[in-house]
Design a protein around this motif. Structure first.
Motif, PDB file in Angstrom:
ATOM      1  N   ARG A 126     -43.583  -2.524  17.687  1.00  0.00           N
ATOM      2  CA  ARG A 126     -43.236  -1.901  18.965  1.00  0.00           C
ATOM      3  C   ARG A 126     -41.922  -2.460  19.511  1.00  0.00           C
ATOM      4  O   ARG A 126     -41.133  -1.731  20.132  1.00  0.00           O
ATOM      5  N   ALA A 127     -41.690  -3.770  19.270  1.00  0.00           N
ATOM      6  CA  ALA A 127     -40.452  -4.379  19.758  1.00  0.00           C
ATOM      7  C   ALA A 127     -39.223  -3.764  19.100  1.00  0.00           C
ATOM      8  O   ALA A 127     -38.160  -3.679  19.723  1.00  0.00           O
ATOM      9  N   HIS A 128     -39.361  -3.340  17.847  1.00  0.00           N
ATOM     10  CA  HIS A 128     -38.225  -2.788  17.113  1.00  0.00           C
ATOM     11  C   HIS A 128     -38.252  -1.262  17.054  1.00  0.00           C
ATOM     12  O   HIS A 128     -37.424  -0.656  16.374  1.00  0.00           O
ATOM     13  N   ALA A 129     -39.207  -0.626  17.752  1.00  0.00           N
ATOM     14  CA  ALA A 129     -39.411   0.812  17.616  1.00  0.00           C
ATOM     15  C   ALA A 129     -38.216   1.616  18.102  1.00  0.00           C
ATOM     16  O   ALA A 129     -37.564   1.274  19.086  1.00  0.00           O
ATOM     17  N   ARG A 130     -37.937   2.677  17.393  1.00  0.00           N
ATOM     18  CA  ARG A 130     -36.837   3.582  17.731  1.00  0.00           C
ATOM     19  C   ARG A 130     -37.212   4.997  17.332  1.00  0.00           C
ATOM     20  O   ARG A 130     -38.176   5.221  16.595  1.00  0.00           O
ATOM     21  N   SER A 131     -36.443   5.942  17.814  1.00  0.00           N
ATOM     22  CA  SER A 131     -36.724   7.341  17.544  1.00  0.00           C
ATOM     23  C   SER A 131     -36.458   7.679  16.085  1.00  0.00           C
ATOM     24  O   SER A 131     -35.789   6.944  15.358  1.00  0.00           O
ATOM     25  N   VAL A 132     -36.998   8.822  15.662  1.00  0.00           N
ATOM     26  CA  VAL A 132     -36.789   9.317  14.303  1.00  0.00           C
ATOM     27  C   VAL A 132     -36.110  10.677  14.418  1.00  0.00           C
ATOM     28  O   VAL A 132     -36.783  11.691  14.636  1.00  0.00           O
ATOM     29  N   THR A 230     -32.197   5.406  16.110  1.00  0.00           N
ATOM     30  CA  THR A 230     -31.660   5.070  17.413  1.00  0.00           C
ATOM     31  C   THR A 230     -32.667   4.268  18.205  1.00  0.00           C
ATOM     32  O   THR A 230     -33.832   4.698  18.330  1.00  0.00           O
ATOM     33  N   LEU A 231     -32.297   3.114  18.718  1.00  0.00           N
ATOM     34  CA  LEU A 231     -33.208   2.348  19.561  1.00  0.00           C
ATOM     35  C   LEU A 231     -33.433   3.073  20.870  1.00  0.00           C
ATOM     36  O   LEU A 231     -32.496   3.568  21.497  1.00  0.00           O
ATOM     37  N   VAL A 232     -34.688   3.186  21.299  1.00  0.00           N
ATOM     38  CA  VAL A 232     -35.014   3.850  22.548  1.00  0.00           C
ATOM     39  C   VAL A 232     -36.075   3.038  23.256  1.00  0.00           C
ATOM     40  O   VAL A 232     -36.831   2.293  22.636  1.00  0.00           O
ATOM     41  N   ALA A 233     -36.174   3.206  24.561  1.00  0.00           N
ATOM     42  CA  ALA A 233     -37.264   2.594  25.323  1.00  0.00           C
ATOM     43  C   ALA A 233     -38.490   3.473  25.184  1.00  0.00           C
ATOM     44  O   ALA A 233     -38.403   4.693  25.213  1.00  0.00           O
ATOM     45  N   GLU A 234     -39.658   2.837  25.038  1.00  0.00           N
ATOM     46  CA  GLU A 234     -40.885   3.603  24.926  1.00  0.00           C
ATOM     47  C   GLU A 234     -41.151   4.325  26.232  1.00  0.00           C
ATOM     48  O   GLU A 234     -41.041   3.763  27.314  1.00  0.00           O
ATOM     49  N   ALA A 235     -41.518   5.590  26.109  1.00  0.00           N
ATOM     50  CA  ALA A 235     -41.787   6.383  27.303  1.00  0.00           C
ATOM     51  C   ALA A 235     -43.079   5.925  27.963  1.00  0.00           C
ATOM     52  O   ALA A 235     -43.998   5.489  27.306  1.00  0.00           O
TER      53      ALA A 235
END
Length: 235
Positions: A126-132, A230-235
């Protein structure tokens, strides 16, 4: 036992100092980490935080309750089972855990070979999560992780969701349709998403369903970014 004086008692009004007064004791943030994905029983926390004794765990949980960071709740039904869970304010500590994780991976003495609990591996994802960007519609992957630090450990199931907006992984509360299913030990899955080891070199990771969805999950949640993500903030 002599209690540590707070930073506030030294007339230090810094908010960061106050935060350390709240969660700076040994084990406290580790306990919080193990509650970030949902409630757990006392025995579950003690099982997942290897090395903590029951007396210390009891004290730390009481401290978290007294500070309004966690609370104890009795589950409905027979059995009188109590669980510990974070308050809404307490859940804000995931951002702190993420920031510490992202900072610590640059350490020259980071113990990359050490074990991790299932929740801890997922929190790293989750810390490294980004969009696909290539996900034209939401993809879902069921992830079943078994704690490699303990013999006879039961698997914990999560669901990862990926889209052009974000990627996230949550603890699975009930079965739901997914594009793929992955079963692995925490050691092997950590080697994949944190160590960068290719799935082909991890024969104990079992994959069924869409291998493409699994590779998208790895690309969206691994320590090393895949091209075009792309790194994004979790909604």
């Amino acid at each position: 036992m002599v209690s540590r004086r707070s930073y506030g008692s030294y007339d230090d009004g810094c908010a960061a100092a106050h935060a350390l007064d709240l969660v700076g004791e040994r084990w406290t943030l580790i306990i919080v980490r193990e509650l970030l994905l949902g409630p757990k029983r006392f025995s579950d926390v003690q099982r997942d935080v290897i090395g903590i004794g029951p007396a210390v765990l009891t004290q730390r949980l009481q401290d978290l309750e007294s500070h309004g960071i966690a609370r104890r709740r009795r589950l409905p039904g027979l059995g009188h089972i109590d669980v510990y869970e974070l308050t809404e304010w307490g859940y804000g500590l995931e951002a702190v855990n993420t920031a510490l994780s992202l900072w610590a991976v640059g350490s020259p003495t980071m113990p990359f070979e050490a074990g991790m609990s299932p929740d801890t591996v997922v929190l790293a994802m989750r810390a490294h999560a980004r969009s696909v960007p290539e996900c034209t519609s939401e993809r879902r992957v069921e992830l079943s992780l078994t704690d490699s630090r303990r013999q006879g450990a039961q698997p914990v199931t999560y669901v990862a969701r990926m889209s052009t907006r974000a990627a996230t992984v949550v603890r699975s509360l009930e079965p739901e349709p997914t594009d793929a299913q992955v079963s692995a030990t925490t050691q092997d899955w950590k080697a994949c998403v944190i160590g960068g080891v290719a799935l082909e070199r991890l024969p104990n990771v079992r994959v069924s369903g869409s291998e493409d969805a699994v590779r998208q999950l790895i690309g969206a949640t691994s320590l090393n970014r895949s091209p075009g993500s792309t790194l994004v903030a979790e909604a």
